[in-house]
Design a protein around this motif. Structure first.
Motif, PDB file in Angstrom:
ATOM      1  N   ASN B  10      13.797  16.940  -9.457  1.00  0.00           N
ATOM      2  CA  ASN B  10      13.260  16.025  -8.456  1.00  0.00           C
ATOM      3  C   ASN B  10      13.201  14.608  -8.968  1.00  0.00           C
ATOM      4  N   ARG B  11      13.140  13.684  -8.034  1.00  0.00           N
ATOM      5  CA  ARG B  11      13.086  12.264  -8.390  1.00  0.00           C
ATOM      6  C   ARG B  11      11.746  11.672  -7.980  1.00  0.00           C
ATOM      7  N   ILE B  12      10.724  12.483  -8.013  1.00  0.00           N
ATOM      8  CA  ILE B  12       9.408  12.033  -7.554  1.00  0.00           C
ATOM      9  C   ILE B  12       8.896  10.823  -8.326  1.00  0.00           C
ATOM     10  N   ARG B  13       8.940  10.915  -9.636  1.00  0.00           N
ATOM     11  CA  ARG B  13       8.435   9.805 -10.439  1.00  0.00           C
ATOM     12  C   ARG B  13       9.131   8.503 -10.078  1.00  0.00           C
ATOM     13  N   GLU B  14      10.439   8.601 -10.010  1.00  0.00           N
ATOM     14  CA  GLU B  14      11.255   7.453  -9.634  1.00  0.00           C
ATOM     15  C   GLU B  14      10.844   6.900  -8.271  1.00  0.00           C
ATOM     16  N   GLU B  21       4.364   1.394  -7.048  1.00  0.00           N
ATOM     17  CA  GLU B  21       3.572   1.954  -8.141  1.00  0.00           C
ATOM     18  C   GLU B  21       2.586   3.003  -7.651  1.00  0.00           C
ATOM     19  N   MET B  22       3.013   3.750  -6.674  1.00  0.00           N
ATOM     20  CA  MET B  22       2.131   4.795  -6.141  1.00  0.00           C
ATOM     21  C   MET B  22       1.752   5.785  -7.253  1.00  0.00           C
ATOM     22  N   THR B  23       0.466   6.078  -7.332  1.00  0.00           N
ATOM     23  CA  THR B  23       0.006   6.994  -8.386  1.00  0.00           C
ATOM     24  C   THR B  23       0.166   8.452  -7.972  1.00  0.00           C
ATOM     25  N   GLN B  24       0.054   9.346  -8.938  1.00  0.00           N
ATOM     26  CA  GLN B  24       0.162  10.775  -8.633  1.00  0.00           C
ATOM     27  C   GLN B  24      -0.952  11.155  -7.672  1.00  0.00           C
ATOM     28  N   LYS B  25      -2.111  10.581  -7.907  1.00  0.00           N
ATOM     29  CA  LYS B  25      -3.245  10.907  -7.043  1.00  0.00           C
ATOM     30  C   LYS B  25      -3.033  10.413  -5.623  1.00  0.00           C
ATOM     31  N   ALA B  26      -2.481   9.214  -5.497  1.00  0.00           N
ATOM     32  CA  ALA B  26      -2.226   8.672  -4.166  1.00  0.00           C
ATOM     33  C   ALA B  26      -1.235   9.558  -3.415  1.00  0.00           C
ATOM     34  N   LEU B  27      -0.206  10.000  -4.107  1.00  0.00           N
ATOM     35  CA  LEU B  27       0.787  10.879  -3.487  1.00  0.00           C
ATOM     36  C   LEU B  27       0.137  12.211  -3.115  1.00  0.00           C
ATOM     37  N   ALA B  28      -0.668  12.714  -4.035  1.00  0.00           N
ATOM     38  CA  ALA B  28      -1.369  13.978  -3.803  1.00  0.00           C
ATOM     39  C   ALA B  28      -2.209  13.891  -2.529  1.00  0.00           C
ATOM     40  N   ASP B  29      -2.976  12.818  -2.404  1.00  0.00           N
ATOM     41  CA  ASP B  29      -3.818  12.631  -1.229  1.00  0.00           C
ATOM     42  C   ASP B  29      -2.954  12.541   0.029  1.00  0.00           C
ATOM     43  N   ALA B  30      -1.846  11.824  -0.086  1.00  0.00           N
ATOM     44  CA  ALA B  30      -0.962  11.628   1.062  1.00  0.00           C
ATOM     45  C   ALA B  30      -0.373  12.934   1.578  1.00  0.00           C
ATOM     46  N   ILE B  31      -0.128  13.873   0.697  1.00  0.00           N
ATOM     47  CA  ILE B  31       0.469  15.129   1.153  1.00  0.00           C
ATOM     48  C   ILE B  31      -0.519  16.283   1.170  1.00  0.00           C
ATOM     49  N   GLY B  32      -1.778  15.977   0.875  1.00  0.00           N
ATOM     50  CA  GLY B  32      -2.807  17.004   0.964  1.00  0.00           C
ATOM     51  C   GLY B  32      -2.799  18.070  -0.110  1.00  0.00           C
ATOM     52  N   VAL B  33      -2.481  17.683  -1.331  1.00  0.00           N
ATOM     53  CA  VAL B  33      -2.603  18.611  -2.454  1.00  0.00           C
ATOM     54  C   VAL B  33      -3.358  17.889  -3.567  1.00  0.00           C
ATOM     55  N   THR B  34      -3.572  18.554  -4.664  1.00  0.00           N
ATOM     56  CA  THR B  34      -4.313  17.923  -5.746  1.00  0.00           C
ATOM     57  C   THR B  34      -3.388  17.160  -6.693  1.00  0.00           C
ATOM     58  N   PHE B  54       8.769  19.041   2.053  1.00  0.00           N
ATOM     59  CA  PHE B  54       9.002  18.238   3.262  1.00  0.00           C
ATOM     60  C   PHE B  54       8.010  17.096   3.347  1.00  0.00           C
ATOM     61  N   GLN B  55       6.769  17.376   3.015  1.00  0.00           N
ATOM     62  CA  GLN B  55       5.743  16.330   3.094  1.00  0.00           C
ATOM     63  C   GLN B  55       5.992  15.227   2.089  1.00  0.00           C
ATOM     64  N   ILE B  56       6.434  15.599   0.916  1.00  0.00           N
ATOM     65  CA  ILE B  56       6.730  14.591  -0.102  1.00  0.00           C
ATOM     66  C   ILE B  56       7.855  13.685   0.376  1.00  0.00           C
ATOM     67  N   ALA B  57       8.928  14.307   0.880  1.00  0.00           N
ATOM     68  CA  ALA B  57      10.068  13.530   1.381  1.00  0.00           C
ATOM     69  C   ALA B  57       9.617  12.598   2.497  1.00  0.00           C
ATOM     70  N   ALA B  58       8.722  13.105   3.343  1.00  0.00           N
ATOM     71  CA  ALA B  58       8.239  12.312   4.473  1.00  0.00           C
ATOM     72  C   ALA B  58       7.476  11.082   4.000  1.00  0.00           C
ATOM     73  N   VAL B  59       6.667  11.250   2.973  1.00  0.00           N
ATOM     74  CA  VAL B  59       5.896  10.126   2.438  1.00  0.00           C
ATOM     75  C   VAL B  59       6.817   9.007   1.975  1.00  0.00           C
ATOM     76  N   PHE B  60       7.925   9.383   1.362  1.00  0.00           N
ATOM     77  CA  PHE B  60       8.858   8.386   0.851  1.00  0.00           C
ATOM     78  C   PHE B  60       9.883   7.969   1.904  1.00  0.00           C
ATOM     79  N   GLY B  61       9.824   8.612   3.045  1.00  0.00           N
ATOM     80  CA  GLY B  61      10.742   8.265   4.121  1.00  0.00           C
ATOM     81  C   GLY B  61      12.190   8.597   3.820  1.00  0.00           C
ATOM     82  N   VAL B  62      12.406   9.669   3.073  1.00  0.00           N
ATOM     83  CA  VAL B  62      13.774  10.072   2.744  1.00  0.00           C
ATOM     84  C   VAL B  62      13.971  11.553   3.073  1.00  0.00           C
TER      85      VAL B  62
END
Lengths: 74, 74
Positions: B10-14, B21-34, B54-62
């Motif tokens: 995956n290219r999540i970090r990227e 500079e979205m943090t892991q926590k911000a992403l977690a909150d955005a997709i409803g996981v820890t 799917f939710q992760i992809a949606a957050v990044f709009g890809v």
DNA sequence: CTTTCGTGTCAAGAATAGTTGACACCCCGT
DNA sequence: ACGGGGTGTCAACTATTCTTGACACGAAAG
């Protein structure tokens, strides 16, 4: 008909028939899961692991998005 | 570095850094996981549910394929 | 009518994904 | 020097996915 538990939709049944009347069992064997698992995923009882999803797409020679869609249109 | 347990990359970090500079926590909150779950997925410790993917992809709009890849190149 | 195949479904359990709370470390700001 | 944010990781637990074995039904074949 099976109840949806997820927001993920799939075209597995459609793709199976487009691939020479491939049975649920044949697909199951091809991706290394059981017949019941394919049946459950196809019926939307739960959403598969990304790993399983990738393997299904690979069997049909299409992309993930050609097989699965998320929450669009409802 | 975390050990790979899956064939999914995956290219999540990227993508996080490309998204202000979205943090892991911000992403977690955005997709409803820890936070720990995002950290584990990003580190390839296990492959997420298609739903989470799917939710992760949606957050990044890809698309899914822009974030995850399966077994290619190795 | 009997058998076979593909499918739908169920229960119980194994395996894996995700949670919660904690501790440590590094880097940056004060 | 002290704090805070962001991250890596661990243990123990809950939730979900997936397996195994079974039974039923309709369709098609014999």
């Amino acid at each position: 008909m099976p109840r949806d538990k997820t927001r993920v939709r799939n075209r597995i049944r459609e793709l199976r028939f487009q691939h020479g009347e491939m049975t649920q069992k044949a697909l199951a064997d091809a991706i290394g899961v059981t017949r019941q698992t394919v049946n459950a995923i196809e019926g939307g009882k739960y959403s598969p692991t990304l790993e399983a999803a990738f393997q299904i797409a690979a069997v049909f020679g299409v992309t993930l998005n050609d097989v699965f869609s998320y929450g669009e249109g409802e």
